[in-house]
Design an enzyme around this catalytic site. Structure first.
Site, PDB file in Angstrom:
ATOM      1  N   ALA A  17       0.834  -1.210   0.000  1.00  0.00           N
ATOM      2  CA  ALA A  17       0.000   0.000   0.000  1.00  0.00           C
ATOM      3  C   ALA A  17       0.864   1.253   0.000  1.00  0.00           C
ATOM      4  O   ALA A  17       0.638   2.187  -0.774  1.00  0.00           O
ATOM      5  CB  ALA A  17      -0.932  -0.005   1.206  1.00  0.00           C
ATOM      6  N   SER A  41       9.752   0.597   8.468  1.00  0.00           N
ATOM      7  CA  SER A  41      10.617   0.027   9.474  1.00  0.00           C
ATOM      8  C   SER A  41      10.878  -1.442   9.164  1.00  0.00           C
ATOM      9  O   SER A  41       9.976  -2.266   9.214  1.00  0.00           O
ATOM     10  CB  SER A  41       9.936   0.160  10.850  1.00  0.00           C
ATOM     11  N   LYS A  80      -2.998 -14.094 -15.050  1.00  0.00           N
ATOM     12  CA  LYS A  80      -4.159 -14.672 -14.357  1.00  0.00           C
ATOM     13  C   LYS A  80      -5.414 -14.409 -15.187  1.00  0.00           C
ATOM     14  O   LYS A  80      -5.731 -13.255 -15.481  1.00  0.00           O
ATOM     15  CB  LYS A  80      -4.270 -14.007 -12.968  1.00  0.00           C
ATOM     16  N   LEU A 331      -4.275  -2.286   4.398  1.00  0.00           N
ATOM     17  CA  LEU A 331      -4.826  -3.006   5.553  1.00  0.00           C
ATOM     18  C   LEU A 331      -5.215  -2.027   6.664  1.00  0.00           C
ATOM     19  O   LEU A 331      -6.084  -2.336   7.474  1.00  0.00           O
ATOM     20  CB  LEU A 331      -3.805  -4.028   6.046  1.00  0.00           C
ATOM     21  N   THR A 342      -8.966  -8.721  -3.844  1.00  0.00           N
ATOM     22  CA  THR A 342      -9.429  -7.346  -4.029  1.00  0.00           C
ATOM     23  C   THR A 342      -8.650  -6.291  -3.228  1.00  0.00           C
ATOM     24  O   THR A 342      -8.880  -5.100  -3.415  1.00  0.00           O
ATOM     25  CB  THR A 342     -10.919  -7.244  -3.635  1.00  0.00           C
ATOM     26  N   ILE A 344      -5.393  -5.285  -3.042  1.00  0.00           N
ATOM     27  CA  ILE A 344      -4.482  -4.392  -3.763  1.00  0.00           C
ATOM     28  C   ILE A 344      -5.321  -3.450  -4.622  1.00  0.00           C
ATOM     29  O   ILE A 344      -5.024  -2.259  -4.749  1.00  0.00           O
ATOM     30  CB  ILE A 344      -3.465  -5.204  -4.600  1.00  0.00           C
TER      31      ILE A 344
END
Ligand SMILES: Cc1cc2nc3c(=O)[nH]c(=O)nc-3n(C[C@H](O)[C@H](O)[C@H](O)COP(=O)(O)OP(=O)(O)OC[C@H]3O[C@@H](n4cnc5c(N)ncnc54)[C@H](O)[C@@H]3O)c2cc1C
Length: 498
Positions: A17, A41, A80, A331, A342, A344
């Site tokens: 992200a 980090s 894909k 997230l 879904t 990403i």
């Protein structure tokens, strides 16, 4: 900062992200007006999963000027064509959720209605991506709409850490400053409540005007600092654990993701060029971690390359993705489990929506509200589509599946299912990600068979329609057989699209 203009954007987190956001912002914002810094980090690390995508990723590649061949090579990626679902609607049954569309609409009536009327073969016979995937074949879509290959649509599988690194290089080349360090404190303005400064463990401070919280599940800024709140969706999406393990590649990679339902969850299989990604997503109320891990390891078809890694999550979404001067992405903004790959995409959607509403001067409450409305809509639409896979099942072999089949679902989904069950109607919502093909594939695949079909299909004589459908299926069959194998296609040095 007196005029409230956004001169410095600070991205918190260097997972998929964070680097997606940094790559996009630094390529789209004029450097002399707004600079971008990303803090990550190594001590904390990234979630390290997230290797299957959906077709809109290609738009992001175009927007960022990414050369797809290079991306595939650098991330050991594969193509894909969709997702194969095994044992979902019933044990022993399988279906394919393809990208692209089924057949061709006739007389303004969606193709699946003509198929529902005649039931000529299987609906899957009219999907080139499905037939090609099952034959292990792939090529880029043709641009000429008269060529059956124009019916191909695709996405990518890639190594998640290599993807983040790839984007990182681009973002840095475009001016993003990368800071390595652990954030230990988040400071806020006493009057406005906005975030003003991050403090790192080594004492450094980073000031910013707009902060993108890409810190993962914990939501370092959006939740820990701002207490935005989380809408818990586990009553509909009860998965809360996952175990991931990579294996050696022992066969040519297939051009699709596989999802196999188990006793209280499902296992993924994502083929890459150098290895295969495997995982087990499950519900801890019905399955303990050790059993889940054993089930995953027992099902592997090749030697493991690393120890299994355990992850925990709560499905749902942050109540406001944009709160004060913090925008949560990835997230940190929510998680609807990985069944339809879904997450990403939702990062991409979040970044693109942010760019479309990016403050020209001070942050405008109306633009923040619009952002939050749009992101809520996107999350809820994906949520409903994923719930469908659990709700619509004939499985009753375990307490988990009995619970899933009996659960009450959001009204929005219940209405869609009822509409389809009556006469196969699918009415896309504004801005909807999943197409009527996706809804038809999953509803039929999970065993929801409509009682009727659109009466306009009756305007066409049965015999001519039957012949037309057989011709279409034949075209698809021959089109798929003429494609190169996925492995051969990947081995080509230059894979020209179109
Ligand atoms: C089991 C599972 C399977 C998935 N499969 C898919 C899939 O197939 N397809 C898909 O689209 N998505 C998938 N996802 C989702 C996908 O992995 C994520 O959306 C994606 O990786 C983005 O993660 P992130 O960058 O938000 O968080 P993370 O990868 O967790 O990154 C967080 C970053 O924040 C930094 N950070 C945190 N705290 C601090 C701090 N105090 N100081 C400094 N830095 C800090 C970390 O160092 C790290 O760089 C899956 C997720 C899970 C859990």
């Amino acid at each position: 900062m007196s005029d409230g203009a956004i001169r410095h954007v600070v991205v918190v987190g260097g997972g998929t992200a964070g680097w997606m956001a940094a790559a996009m912002l630094s390529s789209r914002l004029p450097r002399e007006r707004t600079r971008v810094t990303l803090v990550e980090s190594a001590e904390i690390g990234t979630v390290g999963v997230g290797e299957a995508t959906i077709p809109p990723i290609l738009d992001l590649n175009r927007l960022l000027g990414i050369d797809e061949d290079e991306l595939i090579r650098r991330t050991h990626g594969t193509y894909k064509l969709g997702i194969e679902f095994r044992d979902w609607g019933a044990i022993g049954q399988r279906y394919f959720h393809p990208f692209g569309s089924y057949g061709a609409d006739i007389g303004g009536v969606a193709f699946h209605h003509h198929w529902l009327r005649l039931r000529e073969g299987e609906l899957a016979d009219y999907s080139l991506p499905t037939v090609a995937a099952e034959a292990g074949r792939f090529a880029h879509p043709a641009q000429d709409p008269r060529d059956v290959r124009s019916k191909l649509a695709y996405a990518l599988h890639f190594d998640a850490s290599l993807y983040a690194a790839f984007l990182g290089e681009r973002a840095i080349a475009d001016g993003t400053e990368r800071v390595e360090g652990r954030i230990v404190a988040v400071e806020r303005d006493g009057a406005s409540g906005d975030v003003t400064r991050l403090r790192l463990a080594d004492g450094r401070a980073i000031d910013g005007d707009l902060f993108l919280d890409c810190s993962g599940f914990r939501g370092l800024l959006i939740e820990e600092a701002l207490g935005t709140g989380y809408e818990d969706w586990s009553r509909w999406l009860p998965m809360d654990r996952a175990i991931a393990v990579p294996t050696e590649r022992i066969a040519p990679p297939v051009p699709f993701t596989r999802s196999t339902a188990g006793a209280a969850g499902w296992r993924w299989r994502i083929p890459l060029q150098h290895r295969t990604g495997n995982g087990h997503v499950y519900c801890s109320r019905f399955l303990d971690d050790d059993t889940a891990e054993r089930q995953l390891l027992d099902a592997l078809d090749a030697p493991a390359l690393a120890a299994p890694r355990r992850l925990r999550f709560t499905t749902g979404r942050r109540r406001r993705a944009w709160n004060h001067n913090v925008v949560a992405l990835g997230l940190a903004s929510g998680f609807i489990e990985p069944l339809e790959s879904t997450s990403i995409h939702l990062v991409q959607q979040g970044v693109q929506t942010l760019m479309s509403l990016f403050p020209r001067g001070a942050i405008e409450p109306a633009e923040v509200a619009q952002y939050n409305r749009l992101m809520q809509r996107d999350y809820e639409q994906v949520r409903d589509f994923v719930i469908l896979h659990y709700k619509q099942t004939a499985r009753d072999d375990t307490p988990f599946w009995r619970m899933a089949a009996a659960m009450a679902v959001p009204d929005t989904l219940a209405e869609r299912m009822a509409l389809f069950a009556a006469n196969g109607r699918i009415v896309p919502e504004p801005g909807e990600l999943f197409t009527p093909t996706s809804w038809a594939a999953v509803m039929l695949g999970q065993g929801l068979s409509p009682r009727g079909y659109d009466g306009q299909a009756d305007l066409y004589p049965e015999e001519t329609m039957g012949a037309q459908l057989r011709r279409m299926a034949d075209l698809v069959r021959r089109g798929a057989a003429a494609l190169p194998t996925h492995a051969d296609y990947l081995a080509q040095p230059q894979r020209a699209s179109g």
